[in-house]
Design a protein around this motif. Sequence first.
Motif, PDB file in Angstrom:
ATOM      1  N   ASN A 104       0.823  -1.213   0.000  1.00 39.17           N
ATOM      2  CA  ASN A 104       0.000   0.000   0.000  1.00 39.17           C
ATOM      3  C   ASN A 104       0.852   1.255   0.000  1.00 39.17           C
ATOM      4  O   ASN A 104       0.366   2.334   0.306  1.00 39.17           O
ATOM      5  CB  ASN A 104      -0.924   0.001   1.226  1.00 39.17           C
ATOM      6  N   SER A 105       2.129   1.115  -0.329  1.00 40.66           N
ATOM      7  CA  SER A 105       3.064   2.227  -0.312  1.00 40.66           C
ATOM      8  C   SER A 105       3.699   2.417  -1.682  1.00 40.66           C
ATOM      9  O   SER A 105       3.794   1.476  -2.463  1.00 40.66           O
ATOM     10  CB  SER A 105       4.192   1.957   0.685  1.00 40.66           C
ATOM     11  N   ILE A 106       4.170   3.635  -1.935  1.00 43.94           N
ATOM     12  CA  ILE A 106       4.980   3.864  -3.127  1.00 43.94           C
ATOM     13  C   ILE A 106       6.359   3.278  -2.845  1.00 43.94           C
ATOM     14  O   ILE A 106       6.932   3.496  -1.779  1.00 43.94           O
ATOM     15  CB  ILE A 106       5.087   5.363  -3.456  1.00 43.94           C
ATOM     16  N   LEU A 107       6.866   2.526  -3.788  1.00 44.92           N
ATOM     17  CA  LEU A 107       8.185   1.918  -3.656  1.00 44.92           C
ATOM     18  C   LEU A 107       9.157   2.646  -4.562  1.00 44.92           C
ATOM     19  O   LEU A 107       8.759   3.238  -5.561  1.00 44.92           O
ATOM     20  CB  LEU A 107       8.124   0.433  -4.029  1.00 44.92           C
ATOM     21  N   TYR A 108      10.426   2.580  -4.221  1.00 46.27           N
ATOM     22  CA  TYR A 108      11.453   3.289  -4.976  1.00 46.27           C
ATOM     23  C   TYR A 108      12.597   2.349  -5.328  1.00 46.27           C
ATOM     24  O   TYR A 108      12.816   1.338  -4.658  1.00 46.27           O
ATOM     25  CB  TYR A 108      11.991   4.469  -4.157  1.00 46.27           C
ATOM     26  N   ASN A 109      13.327   2.705  -6.375  1.00 48.39           N
ATOM     27  CA  ASN A 109      14.519   1.950  -6.798  1.00 48.39           C
ATOM     28  C   ASN A 109      14.225   0.463  -6.964  1.00 48.39           C
ATOM     29  O   ASN A 109      14.882  -0.396  -6.376  1.00 48.39           O
ATOM     30  CB  ASN A 109      15.667   2.161  -5.804  1.00 48.39           C
ATOM     31  N   VAL A 110      13.239   0.177  -7.778  1.00 44.25           N
ATOM     32  CA  VAL A 110      12.839  -1.211  -8.017  1.00 44.25           C
ATOM     33  C   VAL A 110      13.843  -1.835  -8.981  1.00 44.25           C
ATOM     34  O   VAL A 110      14.040  -1.343 -10.094  1.00 44.25           O
ATOM     35  CB  VAL A 110      11.408  -1.281  -8.596  1.00 44.25           C
ATOM     36  N   LYS A 111      14.496  -2.915  -8.539  1.00 45.19           N
ATOM     37  CA  LYS A 111      15.560  -3.535  -9.325  1.00 45.19           C
ATOM     38  C   LYS A 111      15.333  -5.028  -9.471  1.00 45.19           C
ATOM     39  O   LYS A 111      14.958  -5.697  -8.513  1.00 45.19           O
ATOM     40  CB  LYS A 111      16.916  -3.326  -8.656  1.00 45.19           C
ATOM     41  N   ALA A 112      15.582  -5.521 -10.676  1.00 46.76           N
ATOM     42  CA  ALA A 112      15.589  -6.959 -10.929  1.00 46.76           C
ATOM     43  C   ALA A 112      17.028  -7.436 -10.774  1.00 46.76           C
ATOM     44  O   ALA A 112      17.941  -6.878 -11.368  1.00 46.76           O
ATOM     45  CB  ALA A 112      15.080  -7.256 -12.334  1.00 46.76           C
ATOM     46  N   ASN A 113      17.222  -8.433  -9.953  1.00 46.50           N
ATOM     47  CA  ASN A 113      18.551  -9.003  -9.738  1.00 46.50           C
ATOM     48  C   ASN A 113      18.645 -10.323 -10.482  1.00 46.50           C
ATOM     49  O   ASN A 113      17.729 -11.148 -10.418  1.00 46.50           O
ATOM     50  CB  ASN A 113      18.801  -9.216  -8.251  1.00 46.50           C
ATOM     51  N   TYR A 114      19.748 -10.508 -11.179  1.00 46.45           N
ATOM     52  CA  TYR A 114      19.935 -11.740 -11.935  1.00 46.45           C
ATOM     53  C   TYR A 114      21.413 -12.018 -12.135  1.00 46.45           C
ATOM     54  O   TYR A 114      22.262 -11.171 -11.866  1.00 46.45           O
ATOM     55  CB  TYR A 114      19.198 -11.680 -13.276  1.00 46.45           C
ATOM     56  N   VAL A 115      21.701 -13.221 -12.573  1.00 45.26           N
ATOM     57  CA  VAL A 115      23.070 -13.607 -12.889  1.00 45.26           C
ATOM     58  C   VAL A 115      23.212 -13.544 -14.395  1.00 45.26           C
ATOM     59  O   VAL A 115      22.510 -14.238 -15.128  1.00 45.26           O
ATOM     60  CB  VAL A 115      23.396 -15.031 -12.378  1.00 45.26           C
ATOM     61  N   ASN A 116      24.089 -12.685 -14.857  1.00 47.01           N
ATOM     62  CA  ASN A 116      24.365 -12.523 -16.277  1.00 47.01           C
ATOM     63  C   ASN A 116      25.391 -13.574 -16.680  1.00 47.01           C
ATOM     64  O   ASN A 116      26.354 -13.811 -15.957  1.00 47.01           O
ATOM     65  CB  ASN A 116      24.906 -11.112 -16.536  1.00 47.01           C
TER      66      ASN A 116
ATOM     67  N   VAL B 257      14.181  -1.370 -12.816  1.00 53.23           N
ATOM     68  CA  VAL B 257      12.865  -1.617 -13.414  1.00 53.23           C
ATOM     69  C   VAL B 257      12.004  -0.361 -13.316  1.00 53.23           C
ATOM     70  O   VAL B 257      11.277  -0.025 -14.243  1.00 53.23           O
ATOM     71  CB  VAL B 257      12.176  -2.815 -12.728  1.00 53.23           C
ATOM     72  N   ALA B 258      12.088   0.345 -12.195  1.00 51.83           N
ATOM     73  CA  ALA B 258      11.317   1.581 -11.997  1.00 51.83           C
ATOM     74  C   ALA B 258      11.969   2.413 -10.902  1.00 51.83           C
ATOM     75  O   ALA B 258      12.480   1.857  -9.932  1.00 51.83           O
ATOM     76  CB  ALA B 258       9.877   1.256 -11.614  1.00 51.83           C
ATOM     77  N   THR B 259      11.940   3.737 -11.060  1.00 55.96           N
ATOM     78  CA  THR B 259      12.466   4.601 -10.006  1.00 55.96           C
ATOM     79  C   THR B 259      11.439   4.801  -8.904  1.00 55.96           C
ATOM     80  O   THR B 259      11.778   4.934  -7.739  1.00 55.96           O
ATOM     81  CB  THR B 259      12.908   5.968 -10.560  1.00 55.96           C
TER      82      THR B 259
ATOM     83  N   ASN C  95      15.580 -12.243  -8.207  1.00 59.11           N
ATOM     84  CA  ASN C  95      14.468 -11.628  -7.478  1.00 59.11           C
ATOM     85  C   ASN C  95      14.305 -10.169  -7.920  1.00 59.11           C
ATOM     86  O   ASN C  95      15.114  -9.651  -8.679  1.00 59.11           O
ATOM     87  CB  ASN C  95      14.700 -11.696  -5.966  1.00 59.11           C
ATOM     88  N   VAL C  96      13.227  -9.561  -7.413  1.00 59.96           N
ATOM     89  CA  VAL C  96      13.010  -8.127  -7.605  1.00 59.96           C
ATOM     90  C   VAL C  96      12.943  -7.502  -6.229  1.00 59.96           C
ATOM     91  O   VAL C  96      12.181  -7.959  -5.362  1.00 59.96           O
ATOM     92  CB  VAL C  96      11.712  -7.829  -8.389  1.00 59.96           C
TER      93      VAL C  96
ATOM     94  N   GLU D  71      26.801 -11.414 -11.153  1.00 57.68           N
ATOM     95  CA  GLU D  71      25.654 -10.783 -10.493  1.00 57.68           C
ATOM     96  C   GLU D  71      25.395  -9.407 -11.104  1.00 57.68           C
ATOM     97  O   GLU D  71      26.297  -8.580 -11.204  1.00 57.68           O
ATOM     98  CB  GLU D  71      25.915 -10.629  -8.999  1.00 57.68           C
ATOM     99  N   THR D  72      24.142  -9.164 -11.503  1.00 62.74           N
ATOM    100  CA  THR D  72      23.773  -7.931 -12.179  1.00 62.74           C
ATOM    101  C   THR D  72      22.414  -7.457 -11.679  1.00 62.74           C
ATOM    102  O   THR D  72      21.574  -8.265 -11.303  1.00 62.74           O
ATOM    103  CB  THR D  72      23.699  -8.157 -13.705  1.00 62.74           C
ATOM    104  N   SER D  73      22.208  -6.139 -11.687  1.00 60.75           N
ATOM    105  CA  SER D  73      20.908  -5.553 -11.368  1.00 60.75           C
ATOM    106  C   SER D  73      20.455  -4.701 -12.540  1.00 60.75           C
ATOM    107  O   SER D  73      21.261  -4.075 -13.213  1.00 60.75           O
ATOM    108  CB  SER D  73      20.993  -4.672 -10.124  1.00 60.75           C
TER     109      SER D  73
END
Length: 93
Positions: free
Chosen positions: A43-55, A65-67, A86-87, A60-62
Amino acid sequence: MIGEFLLTTQIIAQGFSTIYLPVQSMQSSRQGCANFSVTNSTNSILYNVKANYVNNQAGETSQLVATSFRPRETTTFSICQGYFRNVQADQYY
């Protein structure tokens, strides 16, 4: 007569916590890629949304996705040549 003005600065200390968001995978038409959909289930605005994955090449890479991400907002992103982890997002309080 010149009056004196006292300038005060208010510093607001904000804390945040890192949260992890649920993700759905979707088929991609591009070879070696996967599409994902993530929804802000809070129910909150979230910030610095990042997808984490292994390239496959860089480790390890991020990927940003959205500021900022409003409640119940959904967005999609793609990962190519990698393995999804994960995100995560910052939730300020």
